[in-house]
Write a protein that holds these residues in place. Structure first.
Motif, PDB file in Angstrom:
ATOM      1  N   UNK B  36       0.862  -1.171   0.000  1.00 28.31           N
ATOM      2  CA  UNK B  36       0.000   0.000   0.000  1.00 28.31           C
ATOM      3  C   UNK B  36       0.910   1.235   0.000  1.00 28.31           C
ATOM      4  N   UNK B  37       0.647   2.184  -0.892  1.00 21.71           N
ATOM      5  CA  UNK B  37       1.520   3.359  -0.956  1.00 21.71           C
ATOM      6  C   UNK B  37       0.792   4.580  -0.404  1.00 21.71           C
ATOM      7  N   UNK B  38       1.458   5.307   0.456  1.00 23.20           N
ATOM      8  CA  UNK B  38       0.909   6.544   1.015  1.00 23.20           C
ATOM      9  C   UNK B  38       1.776   7.714   0.589  1.00 23.20           C
ATOM     10  N   UNK B  39       1.154   8.887   0.558  1.00 16.83           N
ATOM     11  CA  UNK B  39       1.963  10.080   0.272  1.00 16.83           C
ATOM     12  C   UNK B  39       2.875  10.379   1.452  1.00 16.83           C
ATOM     13  N   UNK B  54      -2.161  17.177  11.300  1.00 19.63           N
ATOM     14  CA  UNK B  54      -3.259  18.148  11.371  1.00 19.63           C
ATOM     15  C   UNK B  54      -3.010  19.311  10.413  1.00 19.63           C
ATOM     16  N   UNK B  55      -1.747  19.756  10.374  1.00 18.89           N
ATOM     17  CA  UNK B  55      -1.421  20.878   9.485  1.00 18.89           C
ATOM     18  C   UNK B  55      -1.650  20.477   8.028  1.00 18.89           C
ATOM     19  N   UNK B  56      -1.224  19.260   7.667  1.00 19.68           N
ATOM     20  CA  UNK B  56      -1.393  18.821   6.281  1.00 19.68           C
ATOM     21  C   UNK B  56      -2.870  18.675   5.924  1.00 19.68           C
ATOM     22  N   UNK B  57      -3.640  18.156   6.874  1.00 23.78           N
ATOM     23  CA  UNK B  57      -5.063  17.959   6.613  1.00 23.78           C
ATOM     24  C   UNK B  57      -5.825  19.274   6.574  1.00 23.78           C
ATOM     25  N   UNK B  58      -5.407  20.237   7.367  1.00 20.92           N
ATOM     26  CA  UNK B  58      -6.196  21.461   7.471  1.00 20.92           C
ATOM     27  C   UNK B  58      -5.877  22.444   6.340  1.00 20.92           C
ATOM     28  N   UNK B  67      -2.512   9.903   3.958  1.00 20.04           N
ATOM     29  CA  UNK B  67      -1.653   9.999   5.138  1.00 20.04           C
ATOM     30  C   UNK B  67      -1.812   8.764   6.008  1.00 20.04           C
ATOM     31  N   UNK B  68      -0.710   8.335   6.586  1.00 19.59           N
ATOM     32  CA  UNK B  68      -0.765   7.224   7.548  1.00 19.59           C
ATOM     33  C   UNK B  68       0.019   7.612   8.791  1.00 19.59           C
ATOM     34  N   UNK B 171      -4.736   5.026  10.366  1.00 16.61           N
ATOM     35  CA  UNK B 171      -4.105   5.034  11.671  1.00 16.61           C
ATOM     36  C   UNK B 171      -3.689   3.616  12.045  1.00 16.61           C
ATOM     37  N   UNK B 172      -2.419   3.472  12.290  1.00 12.87           N
ATOM     38  CA  UNK B 172      -1.923   2.189  12.791  1.00 12.87           C
ATOM     39  C   UNK B 172      -1.419   2.442  14.195  1.00 12.87           C
TER      40      UNK B 172
END
Ligand code: FAD
Lengths: 283, 495
Positions: B36-39, B54-58, B67-68, B171-172
């Motif tokens: 599985x590839x995440x940014x 939070x900063x990236x999401x907002x 995001x993981x 979320x892991x």
């Protein structure tokens, strides 16, 4: 980011540096902090120190001047060092809590005479008897501002006679100077060091003896031994002197009176021999 | 741009066992070799990692990134963290105004329980060996506070709550990193036209045996960062041979500064030869303690009875160093020693009109802890597809209370570098296109901060000699020299 952070912080408006000791003049002398305390300003302190130094060199029997010299030179640094030596030691702290005083009332001479032969108390009283002094011949501290430090000075002064008893050094100039050198190495009180200048008043033979025998003894024993200010003398009166000296790490110096006596003896014999030889030659 | 060529997998929480993510993966790719590839894969859900996500999401530009988050602790416990108003966590940090503005900007500050936050506008700093050299910092009431005392858990909870309201991340948690390695070289001919060369992508194998790949792997994994080890980034630094003893202090009922006069709330710091002791007010009749001391003294403090511990703290703000040193030699009886010394110097008892903190009455049960203190700085924060933030990048002596603030500043800077790259169509894992911006912005300024705080530590650990005299002189000179004063206040201001 760093510069942005700098400007984001509040422009703080006041930075103050408080200094505790405020100077004063003769006109607004602060009230005494303990009975007998005479607050001095810096100028008075220096003048008194210089004056008493000169005067006591000229007249070493003026105990009051030596006392003033001791107090004015001990502040502000050295007396704190001595107090801190006491505060770092369990017995020293106990002395500072109890604040015992040594007077003819607290140290009854008759009781001391009844103590065991080689005990500290007995050595002390026989020293008092031999030198013809009493526990009450010590001045009260006046010029040290901190009340606790004033007690430390008082304690040091009152214990001085025990140091004589412990080391066996006599009260005349030569013994006194040797003891002062020992005390200087042990307590770092400047006055004890200054008193060593009294060697200028010694005879040449005494001076040689001082340099060769007593000064090395004083320095090495004073530095190596434990802080003698931390001895609770009142609790050691029945203790064997040699035992206590061992515990403190002090070696006994050569007895000055014996030395003097045997030197006199030597001289007398030499003179007699010379006289005899002179008589022979005259024949 | 980002994530193109990938089937857009629905984003979901994979919690607690990550089974959902695993199913998605096996559905998409037959071979176990294509993960599985995440940014962005962030290892570590402390304040630094959570604030980055939070900063990236907002931010609008980066809100769509995959995001993981990998965190070995249970984040559910952090989400539901709750203490009664008369209890405070001992892990408390002072947040500077710039940290606060970052947290507001990403929408996290409103989720902080501000009834548990204590701003202060005044500061008193003095030297344990020459007590007449002291320095005061006072902010006007119209200005922002010098800093705000905030429990780390209060902040973490707020960050998690903010993330809950934003587009979902993977979320892991309760999962640690088992291994990090680079992907296999691209097989030729390519399996499909859309397959990507993953050979430069870090692959993270989780303790659940699941592997995920990252376009950008962020190490927010604290002092012993596994990500830093994987990236082969060396660190420079040393251990201070000091421990930070922390505790939640209780004041006599009704005496807390904050209640009486919120404008008067003051932070106190006294430099003792083993290190500084700081008293930082919390709301109500509480305060937090940070006492830097030698490991044996820290052990002694923790072994004392509560009464004797309280006496030691009260003594440390008032008594001479010689008394403190003596009291450290005792197994018990500190209460008695303090009482006696205060009776000898009654001047100390009056607490000098706010120049020293008030006497504390007690310590919150179970709140005394200690941490070893060290200085570490990574030689760089970035390599290809890897960035380090927070304590993984730098560990600092707590005397200026900067550690957490520096981690938040890293997050802000890295998030804005990623945003810039996304807006310009660049690869967010590429050093030149993205990561260098972050490294250049933060490394030098953090290095200066680390150096300054380290020098303060050594300056104040001198016990005698000319340094002590010069220190007093130094404090007095600070006032006269504008720029130096600004510098000093910046260091101390964020205690
Ligand atoms: C005594 C003391 C006082 C302090 N006071 C202040 C202060 O007043 N102000 C201030 O700003 N700072 C202060 N700090 C510093 C501050 O606490 C830290 O700088 C801050 O917590 C660092 O945040 P972080 O997110 O980088 O790392 P951490 O909070 O350490 O978070 C790292 C996370 O990564 C996780 N993790 C680690 N390894 C793995 C793995 N292999 N797999 C998965 N997850 C992993 C951990 O579980 C942890 O949650 C203080 C520190 C100390 C010791």
């Amino acid at each position: 980011m760093a510069s942005r952070k700098l400007f984001a912080l509040p422009a703080l408006v006041r930075v103050t540096i408080a200094r505790s000791a405020r100077p004063f003049s003769v006109l607004n002398r602060p009230p005494p902090r303990y009975e007998g305390h005479v607050p001095l300003n810096a100028f008075e302190r220096v003048t008194l120190a210089a004056g008493s130094a000169v005067m006591s060199l000229m007249n070493p029997r003026r105990g009051d001047l030596i006392a003033a010299l001791g107090e004015t030179t001990a502040t502000p640094f050295f007396i704190y060092r001595l107090r801190d030596a006491m505060l770092s030691n369990p017995t020293g702290r106990r002395i500072l809590r109890d604040r015992p005083r040594i007077t003819s009332k607290t140290m009854s001479v008759t009781k001391l005479r009844a103590l065991p032969e080689n005990g500290v108390g007995r050595a002390y009283v026989s020293w008092l008897d031999r030198e013809g002094v009493s526990p009450d011949t010590r001045n009260s501290v006046k010029y040290i501002d901190d009340e606790e430090c004033a007690y430390v000075m008082q304690r040091y002064r009152e214990c001085h006679d025990f140091y004589h008893a412990l080391t066996g050094l006599p009260v005349f100039v030569e013994g006194e100077v040797a003891l002062k050198a020992f005390e200087f190495a042990n307590t770092l009180l400047p006055m004890t060091g200054l008193s060593v200048f009294a060697i200028t008043r010694m005879k040449p033979a005494e001076r040689i003896r001082f340099w060769n025998t007593y000064l090395p003894w004083a320095v090495s024993n004073g530095l190596k031994s434990k802080d003698i200010i931390n001895v609770y003398w009142e609790e050691e009166l029945e203790r064997d002197v040699d035992d206590l000296r061992n515990e403190l790490g002090i070696k006994r110096p050569p007895d000055l009176r014996d030395t003097r006596r045997s030197l006199r003896e030597h001289k007398r014999i030499a003179r007699e021999k010379r006289d005899m030889m002179g008589g022979l030659r005259a024949d | 741009m980002i994530g193109r060529g990938f089937p857009k997998a629905p984003r979901s929480y994979i919690c607690p066992s990550c089974s959902r993510s695993f199913k998605l993966q096996s559905r998409r790719h037959a071979t176990a070799a294509s993960p599985d590839v995440y940014d962005v894969v962030c290892v570590g859900g402390g304040p630094a990692g959570l604030s980055l996500l939070t900063a990236l999401r907002s931010s609008k530009a980066t809100s769509h990134l995959r995001l993981a988050l990998i965190e070995s602790q249970d984040l559910e416990r952090a989400r539901t963290w709750n203490l009664p108003p008369d209890q405070f966590s001992y892990r408390t940090s002072s947040l500077t105004p710039s940290s606060l503005s970052f947290l507001s900007q990403i929408g996290a500050w409103p989720n902080v329980d501000t009834s548990r936050v204590q701003p202060y506008r005044h500061m008193r700093v003095w030297d344990g060996l020459s007590s007449n050299s002291r320095i005061s910092f006072d902010a006007l009431t119209s200005e922002p506070p010098i800093a705000s005392m905030t429990e780390n858990q209060n902040l973490s909870r707020a960050l998690i709550t903010s993330l809950d309201d934003l587009p979902i991340i993977s979320l892991f948690d309760k999962t640690s990193v088992a291994d990090i390695h680079l992907g296999p070289p691209l097989s030729f001919p390519a399996e499909s036209p859309t397959s990507l060369d993953l050979s430069s992508y870090p692959h993270v194998t989780l303790s659940s045996n699941h592997t995920i790949a990252a376009r950008l792997l962020v190490g927010a994994d604290g002092v012993n960062s596994p990500v830093r080890t994987f990236a082969g980034i060396s660190t420079r630094g040393w251990d201070y041979d000091r421990h930070g003893v922390v505790a939640t202090l209780k004041l006599p009922p009704g005496t807390g500064h904050s209640r009486e006069n919120p404008q008067r709330v003051t932070a106190y710091q006294r430099f003792l030869p083993s290190g500084p002791i700081a008293f930082l007010a919390l709301p109500g009749d509480y305060a937090t303690l940070v006492w830097t001391t030698t490991p044996p003294q820290a052990t002694r403090l923790k072994a004392l009875s509560t009464e004797d511990f309280v006496a030691m703290v009260n003594a440390a703000f008032r008594l001479d160093v010689v008394d403190l040193n003596y009291m450290f030699t005792l197994d018990s009886g500190q209460v008695d020693e303090l009482e006696w010394r205060e009776s000898v110097h009654p001047g100390n008892k009056a607490d000098l009109g706010g120049e020293t903190p008030q006497h504390i009455a007690s310590v919150q049960e179970g709140s005394i802890a200690s941490f070893p203190l060290r200085l570490r700085h990574a030689s760089t924060y970035t390599t290809n597809r890897v960035a380090l933030i927070g304590d993984a990048a730098h560990t600092i002596h707590p005397l200026a209370g900067q550690g957490l603030n520096m981690g938040l500043a890293d997050s802000r800077s890295l998030a804005s570098a990623v945003e810039h790259a996304v807006l310009h169509g660049a690869d967010i894992g590429n050093e030149i296109a993205c990561l260098d911006r972050y490294n250049e912005e933060m490394w030098m300024s953090n290095n200066r901060m680390l150096g300054a705080v380290d020098k303060l530590h050594w300056l104040y650990s001198a016990t005698s000699g000319p340094v002590v005299g010069l220190r007093g002189l130094g404090l007095r000179t600070v006032d006269a020299l504008g720029p130096v004063k600004g510098w000093f206040m910046r260091q101390a201001g964020a205690l």
